[in-house]
Scaffold this motif. Structure first.
Motif, mmCIF file in Angstrom:
data_model
loop_
_atom_site.group_PDB
_atom_site.id
_atom_site.type_symbol
_atom_site.label_atom_id
_atom_site.label_comp_id
_atom_site.label_asym_id
_atom_site.label_seq_id
_atom_site.Cartn_x
_atom_site.Cartn_y
_atom_site.Cartn_z
ATOM 1 N N LEU A 152 111.075 33.106 27.708
ATOM 2 C CA LEU A 152 109.851 33.688 28.261
ATOM 3 C C LEU A 152 110.166 34.613 29.437
ATOM 4 C CD1 LEU A 152 106.738 33.741 28.060
ATOM 5 C CD2 LEU A 152 106.704 31.904 29.769
ATOM 6 N N GLN A 153 111.122 34.216 30.280
ATOM 7 C CA GLN A 153 111.523 35.078 31.401
ATOM 8 C C GLN A 153 112.007 36.429 30.893
ATOM 9 O OE1 GLN A 153 114.419 32.848 33.634
ATOM 10 N NE2 GLN A 153 112.918 31.399 34.440
ATOM 11 N N TRP A 154 112.818 36.386 29.843
ATOM 12 C CA TRP A 154 113.314 37.626 29.239
ATOM 13 C C TRP A 154 112.155 38.458 28.685
ATOM 14 C CZ3 TRP A 154 113.790 38.291 23.616
ATOM 15 C CH2 TRP A 154 114.358 39.514 23.248
ATOM 16 N N MET A 155 111.201 37.791 28.023
ATOM 17 C CA MET A 155 110.058 38.516 27.461
ATOM 18 C C MET A 155 109.231 39.178 28.555
ATOM 19 S SD MET A 155 108.828 35.983 24.384
ATOM 20 C CE MET A 155 109.719 35.941 22.823
ATOM 21 N N ASN A 172 103.135 46.629 26.364
ATOM 22 C CA ASN A 172 104.090 47.370 25.553
ATOM 23 C C ASN A 172 105.470 46.757 25.707
ATOM 24 O OD1 ASN A 172 102.706 49.257 24.136
ATOM 25 N ND2 ASN A 172 103.524 51.032 25.194
ATOM 26 N N ARG A 173 106.356 47.107 24.779
ATOM 27 C CA ARG A 173 107.717 46.582 24.845
ATOM 28 C C ARG A 173 108.604 47.464 25.697
ATOM 29 N NH1 ARG A 173 109.000 45.250 18.733
ATOM 30 N NH2 ARG A 173 109.383 47.448 18.779
ATOM 31 N N GLY A 174 109.409 46.814 26.541
ATOM 32 C CA GLY A 174 110.516 47.323 27.326
ATOM 33 C C GLY A 174 110.672 48.807 27.504
ATOM 34 N N LYS A 181 114.955 45.691 20.252
ATOM 35 C CA LYS A 181 115.584 44.471 20.769
ATOM 36 C C LYS A 181 114.696 43.784 21.800
ATOM 37 C CE LYS A 181 120.320 45.800 19.825
ATOM 38 N NZ LYS A 181 121.650 46.086 20.364
ATOM 39 N N SER A 182 113.723 44.497 22.332
ATOM 40 C CA SER A 182 112.792 43.893 23.286
ATOM 41 C C SER A 182 111.738 43.082 22.533
ATOM 42 C CB SER A 182 112.085 44.980 24.105
ATOM 43 O OG SER A 182 113.002 45.651 24.921
#
Length: 216
Positions: A152-155, A172-174, A181-182
């Motif tokens: 979750l921290q990574w997300m 949105n993603r990364g 990869k995000s």
């Protein structure tokens, strides 16, 4: 925070589910409002097919640490998620189970047949903007606690807020939407759960403004 789901036995919760695609991470977020404890509490589980886990060192490490649930083969077996939902129901008061209808039709029908209060929450700006702002505020004000979950921290580190001309935001993603990869599924599941708690907290909610039409 070092918090445990077992400590929340009997407490009311809303369970957001983002099933993504069958070869990607699926997440289930269990969100408890302040009650017996002074802060919101969130617990998120993540599921991934074993073939996908084998492709990335990061996933293998998380799986070894117990943070990713592996399902056999090359697609996610939703029965693992269903079984966790059943266990949750035996220990907690599940008020609602919001889910994104994309990819989830058969799963939601099965769970409804078993008596779960499934609520369709589509991944739209209207559904996501206010709870995403609220989640950010809860984090900044230290009013929400998470279990020590590296996935979750990574997300959270992968999430960016896309804003429109009316100051609505959307996750949105990364490094842009093309960064495959995000992953942000756990955060999305959490936003869906918070969306429904916010609807419950409104004194006289306007159904259409707050969440759109429920599809059953």
């Amino acid at each position: 925070a070092d918090i445990k789901l077992e400590d929340m036995k009997g407490e009311p919760c809303i369970v957001g589910i983002d099933l993504a695609s069958k070869i990607d991470i699926a997440s289930m977020a269990v969100l408890f409002p302040p009650g017996k404890h002074p802060k919101w509490r969130a617990f998120v589980k993540h599921y991934l097919p074993e073939d996908t886990i084998a492709e990335r060192d990061r996933y293998q490490g998380w799986h070894a640490g117990g943070w990713l649930t592996s399902t056999p083969g090359n697609v996610t077996d939703y029965e693992y998620i269903a079984e966790d939902l059943r266990e949750l129901k035996s220990n907690h008061e599940i008020r609602e189970v919001p889910f994104d209808p994309f990819q989830a039709t058969l799963f939601s029908i099965q769970m409804m047949d078993e008596g779960f209060p499934m609520i369709e929450v589509g991944a739209t700006v209207k559904n996501f903007s206010e709870p995403m702002k609220q989640l950010e505020a809860l984090i900044l004000e230290r009013k929400i606690e998470f279990s020590r979950d590296p996935v979750l921290q990574w997300m959270f580190s992968c999430v960016t807020a896309k804003m429109d001309l009316k100051d609505n935001i959307y996750p949105n993603r990364g490094d842009g939407v093309h960064d495959k990869k995000s992953k942000i599924d756990g955060v999305v599941a959490l936003i869906m759960a918070l969306n429904r708690w916010m609807v419950h907290e409104e004194q006289q909610p306007s159904v259409y403004q707050s969440r759109g039409i429920i599809s059953l």
